[in-house]
Design an enzyme around this catalytic site. Structure first.
Site, short mmCIF file in Angstrom:
data_model
loop_
_atom_site.label_atom_id
_atom_site.label_comp_id
_atom_site.label_asym_id
_atom_site.label_seq_id
_atom_site.Cartn_x
_atom_site.Cartn_y
_atom_site.Cartn_z
N ASP A 107 -66.18 -80.05 -85.16
CA ASP A 107 -67.35 -80.82 -85.29
C ASP A 107 -68.06 -80.69 -86.72
O ASP A 107 -68.79 -79.68 -86.98
CB ASP A 107 -68.55 -80.59 -84.25
N HIS A 108 -67.88 -81.74 -87.63
CA HIS A 108 -67.85 -81.22 -89.08
C HIS A 108 -69.56 -81.14 -89.27
O HIS A 108 -69.93 -80.25 -90.18
CB HIS A 108 -67.68 -82.36 -90.09
N HIS A 116 -72.77 -84.19 -82.15
CA HIS A 116 -73.47 -83.54 -83.21
C HIS A 116 -74.88 -83.35 -82.98
O HIS A 116 -75.22 -82.13 -83.18
CB HIS A 116 -73.57 -84.62 -84.56
#
Lengths: 504, 316
Positions: free
Chosen positions: A196-197, A259
């Site tokens: 999950d960047h 996110h």
């Protein structure tokens, strides 16, 4: 493995051990825009191991190794944060290789095994491999089974095999569990890295440092002092050619489930016993376990219609490419969450995210309770607002605190002012791209910034009632004009609690 | 005309305001930098390098230089502003003050002490011969959080550093050390290879060829290798004349460890060739960074560099 004592120092970065990285979908958008440019920048920063190989795999013939190198050079020239130079590119390109093959064909895995063996011999990759599945989730089981059947997922005492998968991790709780089960057919949980960047961003990681390295915040970080929390992920752009994907996902699955709930877990977690990956992930997971499943009545969905955003006329969502003319997919969502534990009981957490909002901003705002008694006249304190601590994640990363100050004059008059910390003025060096940080973490085997299976499934559990409700009852989203802060119903959602949204 | 701290502060505030225009001009809050040079040309080069810094800019840099004919302190102020990284509406500004004064340095040291911004770490960049007991070094040293010397330019400095470090009063480093960071990365990468890693513990010989003029970089590199490997290898230093490279620059490092030879050779500026047994010959980029990069790298660190301390101890 012998430790290199020459790396044991301040200026020398801890370079991961030798390894090969295999990208399934090596010509895809993610590989060309993010992964290969990130690896190139790691190479420039001398953070890639000397013994390294990058092997791209895909159905399309890339024109062999040379064709693949030329294609990736063009991508790096477009998307690398550092310009491509001839000498550096030649050094990097020598590590790039290509295999053409179908993911469901055993011959592809035989070719991969041969290529990995050659990389061990020629490039000194020492038998370590990480597989990056940069493909749609429907392909995960096929590839995982292919790797498992070919014996390419098995580790030894001296070598590692890791697999990296990208969100979405399923489309609901059941599909997420099924996806995890399929990956577990060949890989143990410790071998799996779910990217999950957002978790690779410096400012997200700084939430832990801010909370647990400073003595003054943690004592007031609870229901006794905090009135509520607002987490905002706003984008000024529309779906930008991702209409087809967005029709499947919507804001809830695209942003909230991953996110936003991951950021929430950083804000809400208890102090970990150590900064060890499992200790941090345990505490983040517990915070999500304590989240009450969200009630459909506490949620507002929205979809943008034509309006002016970023100073230009923006068309409506339904007019975007790949979007149905009668689509009811949400491009905006606002919700009220509650966390059932001693720290947060009865303290609402408001989340909102949307496209075509007035600006791009991601922030966490902690709003504190008002003082129990104001010894000033109403007129003096009329403009006084509650204290708010804002953790700005992007852009202009920083932290600000709003508090009341006396307006200089002969009488008492109070106005709210900002005390501001900005990364730019304090450190001035530009942070690395999130993918650079996360790829290095995978090579080093550090899972701190990757959600574990339990956290992924918990986050689906929290929003599952919404998915059920929408499926059963239908009901379209509220409309909001592009360039506005979302539908009025979202304002009413917080107004019910006598609160209002911040304007970031 | 001689000046006062108050006049300088007023001038800097005016410069900040005019440089930022209608945008807000915010001063960085990172570090104070005091540079002391024994030569006007060196002071000018230092001031230019600070102006050219892109990252890690000091909040306020004071570049002082003693002039034999000066009777009082004169100052020349400038401000550098740049937009914030992600398109914010503010500018980030750094201040540079060039000070000239009598060559005994007493007045310069006193002026520098008055102009430091409060509560920030102070980097003292010493670009002059180093005598710990003499003014102005003795006056400025108590203010310094971190001392940065340049033993490539003043080779005797390396022999004084051991004594300063032993006093443990400030964090110490040297630009000769910063100059060899690239070399050290290339050499460290050889021993990331598991087949070579264990050989480092059997380091038998270090042979270094360098450009005649200063052995500081070569000595520090040898000290780093010996102290990291925890061995006592034979050392061969070979100074050669080269007009195309700067004095003290390293040309070749050859290591004999575990009975095999590793060589890093820099035939020309910008590239190096790595020869390690059983591995293909590699060409890697190896540049000697410009002065501003060296200063920028130093400004990034606020903690003691223990590898440097060990390297100095090994060569003292």
């Amino acid at each position: 493995m012998a430790v290199n004592p020459l790396r044991d120092e301040l200026r020398m970065h801890r370079v991961p051990g030798p390894c090969a990285m295999v990208i399934f979908g090596g010509q895809g958008d993610l590989a060309g825009r993010k992964l290969v440019p990130a690896l190139y920048n790691l190479y420039l920063r001398r953070l890639l191991p000397t013994g390294f190989a990058l092997i791209g795999i895909g159905r399309r013939d890339a024109g062999g190794d040379e064709g693949y190198r030329a294609e990736m050079r063009a991508r790096c020239e477009s998307f690398s944060r550092t310009p491509v130079t001839e000498v550096e590119w030649q050094g990097f390109a020598a590590m790039l290789h290509w295999i053409t093959g179908n993911f469901d064909d055993a011959a592809t895995y035989a070719a991969l095994a041969a290529r990995l063996a050659a990389a061990d011999t020629d490039l000194g990759t020492a038998g370590n491999v990480l597989y990056y599945l940069s493909v749609p989730p429907s392909q995960f089981p096929v590839i995982v089974d292919g790797l498992g059947d070919a014996g390419l997922a098995a580790e030894t005492d001296r070598t590692f095999r890791r697999v990296v998968i990208e969100k979405p991790f399923g489309s609901d709780l059941a599909s997420s569990a099924a996806l995890n089960a399929s990956v577990h057919r060949a890989f143990a949980e410790r071998q799996i890295f779910r990217i999950d960047h957002y978790l690779g961003k410096e400012s997200v990681q700084n939430i832990l440092v801010f909370r647990f390295a400073n003595g003054i915040f943690e004592p007031v970080w609870n229901r006794n002092f905090i009135d509520h929390v607002q987490i905002t992920v706003a984008e000024s752009i529309g779906v930008e050619g991702r209409g087809r994907f967005y029709e499947e996902a919507g804001a809830l699955r695209d942003i909230v489930q991953n996110h936003m709930l991951q950021v929430l877990s950083f804000v809400a977690m208890e102090p970990p016993a150590s900064f060890d990956a499992e200790a941090v992930r345990d505490e983040r997971g517990k915070a999500l376990v304590s989240c009450r499943p969200v009630r459909p009545a506490d949620v507002v969905r929205g979809q943008y219609v034509a309006g002016h955003a970023d100073g230009r006329l923006a068309r409506s969502y339904r007019e975007e490419e790949g979007v149905g003319a009668h689509s009811d997919v949400e491009t905006y969502i606002a919700m009220r969450l509650l966390i059932d534990n001693w720290r947060w009981a009865d303290t609402p957490i408001y989340l909102r995210t949307g496209k075509r909002l007035p600006k791009r901003v991601t922030e966490v705002a902690i709003q504190f309770k008002r003082v129990p008694h104001l010894p000033f006249s109403y007129a003096a304190a009329e403009q006084l607002e509650p204290n708010v601590l804002v953790l700005r994640i992007q852009p202009n990363e920083g932290i600000s605190l709003r508090f009341g100050a006396k307006v200089p004059s002969e009488r008492i008059q109070i106005r709210t002012v900002n005390m501001d910390f900005q990364y730019d003025t304090a450190f001035s060096s530009s942070p690395a791209e999130a993918y650079e940080t996360l790829l290095l973490d995978v090579m080093r085997g550090d899972g701190t910034n990757f959600p574990r299976q339990d956290a992924v499934e918990e986050s689906w559990r929290i929003i599952e009632p919404l998915l059920d409700s929408w499926q059963l009852q239908g009901g379209g989203p509220h409309h909001y004009e592009a360039g506005s802060w979302g539908p009025e119903a979202a304002d009413e959602l917080v107004a019910r609690d006598r609160r209002r949204w911040r304007r970031p | 005309m001689t000046t006062t701290p108050l006049q300088i502060e007023r001038e800097l505030a005016a410069l900040r305001g005019s440089a930022a225009g209608e945008q807000a001009g915010m001063r960085t809050h990172i570090v104070d930098l005091v540079a002391f040079a024994d030569d006007a040309a060196v002071a000018t080069a230092c001031a230019n390098a600070i102006g050219a810094l892109r990252h890690s800019r000091p909040s306020r840099a004071l570049v002082a230089c003693g002039i034999a004919t000066a009777t009082g302190v004169t100052a020349e102020s400038s401000v550098f502003c740049s937009p914030m990284q992600e398109g914010g509406h503010s500018l980030v500004c750094c201040e540079l003050v060039r000070l000239q004064g009598p060559s005994d340095g007493v007045a310069l040291a006193s002026m520098a002490a008055s102009l430091l911004l409060p509560d920030l770490p102070v980097f003292l960049l010493w670009l002059a011969p180093l005598d710990p007991d003499e003014t102005p070094f003795a006056s400025l040293r108590p203010l310094a959080t971190r001392l940065v010397t340049d033993s490539t330019r003043h080779p005797a400095t390396l022999d004084v550093l051991g004594g300063l470090i032993a006093q443990g009063r400030e964090i110490v480093t040297d630009l000769a050390w910063t100059k060899i960071t690239g070399w050290r990365e290339v050499i460290a990468a050889i021993f990331d290879d598991p087949d070579h890693a264990e050989r480092l513990g059997r380091l038998e010989q270090i042979a270094i060829r360098y450009v005649r003029g200063s052995a500081a970089q070569a000595r520090l590199l040898a000290g780093w290798l010996a102290s990291s490997a925890e061995t006592d290898p034979a050392l061969a230093l070979d100074p050669v004349a080269r007009d195309d490279m700067r004095a003290g620059s390293l040309l070749q490092v050859a290591l004999t460890a575990g009975g095999v030879r590793f060589v890093v050779d820099r035939p020309e500026e910008g590239v190096a060739i790595v020869d390690a047994p059983g591995r293909p010959r590699r060409w890697v980029a190896l540049r000697v960074p410009p002065f501003e990069t060296l200063i920028g790298e130093e400004l990034d660190f606020l903690t003691q560099d223990h590898a440097f301390l060990r390297a100095v101890a090994a060569v003292s």
